[in-house]
Design a protein around this motif. Sequence first.
Motif, short mmCIF file in Angstrom:
data_model
loop_
_atom_site.label_atom_id
_atom_site.label_comp_id
_atom_site.label_asym_id
_atom_site.label_seq_id
_atom_site.Cartn_x
_atom_site.Cartn_y
_atom_site.Cartn_z
N ASN A 140 0.17 -8.81 -38.26
CA ASN A 140 1.25 -8.22 -38.89
C ASN A 140 0.75 -7.29 -40.04
OD1 ASN A 140 3.26 -9.32 -37.45
ND2 ASN A 140 3.42 -11.13 -38.97
N THR A 141 -0.32 -7.39 -40.82
CA THR A 141 -1.10 -6.42 -41.77
C THR A 141 -1.14 -5.15 -40.94
OG1 THR A 141 -1.59 -8.08 -43.04
CG2 THR A 141 -2.71 -6.10 -43.17
N ARG A 142 -1.96 -5.39 -39.90
CA ARG A 142 -2.36 -4.10 -38.94
C ARG A 142 -1.34 -3.28 -38.19
NH1 ARG A 142 -7.82 -4.31 -37.94
NH2 ARG A 142 -7.48 -2.74 -36.28
N LEU A 143 -0.26 -4.25 -37.96
CA LEU A 143 1.04 -3.62 -37.21
C LEU A 143 1.81 -2.61 -38.29
CD1 LEU A 143 2.71 -3.45 -34.75
CD2 LEU A 143 3.84 -5.52 -35.20
N ALA A 144 1.76 -3.25 -39.57
CA ALA A 144 2.43 -2.58 -40.58
C ALA A 144 1.93 -1.22 -40.95
CB ALA A 144 2.76 -3.40 -41.83
N ALA A 145 0.52 -1.29 -40.96
CA ALA A 145 -0.19 0.09 -41.16
C ALA A 145 -0.14 0.79 -40.36
CB ALA A 145 -1.78 -0.57 -41.51
N ALA A 146 -0.29 0.43 -38.80
CA ALA A 146 0.08 1.18 -37.70
C ALA A 146 0.99 2.14 -37.62
CB ALA A 146 -0.22 0.64 -36.40
N GLN A 147 2.45 1.21 -38.03
CA GLN A 147 3.74 1.85 -38.01
C GLN A 147 3.87 2.89 -39.12
OE1 GLN A 147 6.93 -1.05 -36.70
NE2 GLN A 147 5.54 -2.35 -37.56
#
Length: 330
Positions: free
Chosen positions: A60-67
Amino acid sequence: LDRPRALSGIQPTAGSFHLGNYLGAVRQYVALQETHDAFYMVVDLHAITVPQDPKELRANTRLAAAQLLAAGLDPERCTLFVQSHVPEHAQLGWVMNCLTGFGEASRMTQFKDKSAKQGAGATTVGLFTYPILQVADILLYQADAVPVGEDQRQHIELTRDLAERFNGRFGDTFTLPAAHIVRETAKIYDLQDPSAKMSKSTANPKGLINLLDEPKVSAKKIKSAVTDTDTVIRFDPENKPGVSNLLTIYATLTGTGMADLEQKYEGKGYGALKTDLAEVMVDWVTPFRARTQEYLDDPETLDSVLAKGAEKARAVAAETLAQAYDKVGF
Ligand code: ADP
Ligand code: NA
């Protein structure tokens, strides 16, 4: 570089951002890159104030950054990092814990709300002190402006109080963040219940647009949005909340003025508005999803962006922490 400093934290627990997150918050972050020296962090330290599955938290941390990157944050123009990559947050957090009165911390309404939802047995001390960690987050960067929602106002006041207390006791160290809170310029409502804010915890999944859903799913949700029995397309949130919500989404996504939009739909039916907005939505989410996926498919690039961000953040945070430690007597 004489721009005011801005700092904001984004929870990694969100999974897919929804349309309200983007139009109400993330779009502001993108705009602030132009006017401020902006620091944005994915707040994984804050996330563990409630139980997290380690694999999911990391994803989720990576997903938030990617978004955030897909939405337009540019690592050349802002500093994007992960909170746990900068250990100074926890270090200054401890100092701030020791400056905060127990009664003072007990008055934080966000804690009361969140612990009530958790139940007394499940509430951690971390949840109790999270506003104080937030104080450290802000003070480490000597932030002038903190773009947060109205519900965080009390925490900004706590930040000012603790900064003043530290400065008074130990000598001038911290910038007091301006009590300037960026309000939700666009508040987006549930498509099925336009009296409720669009939220990931909605009872109505059809009322919620997740930006990473298939574009045709989002288009369908727009087309089945609740409106009213009238036929006039007019921005009137009180009497026509459903139609007004669609107009707000349309206006903010396209940058069209409300008067121009009303004129465009004069004499036309709700069907025309929904069909056009569904198309606007598809045109916006399609590249957003593709860019997000590109970052997720290329972990090396994402890691490198976040590593550079953490390095830039640490350069500032370490200097502030060194000053604070020295003043305290460490
Ligand atoms: P949710 O309400 O879905 O739990 P969060 O509380 O995680 O969303 O909100 C993250 C950010 O998005 C906050 O800055 C919040 O103000 C903004 N936001 C959330 N929902 C909306 C909405 N419906 N309209 C405008 N902004 C919103
Ligand atoms: Na919320």
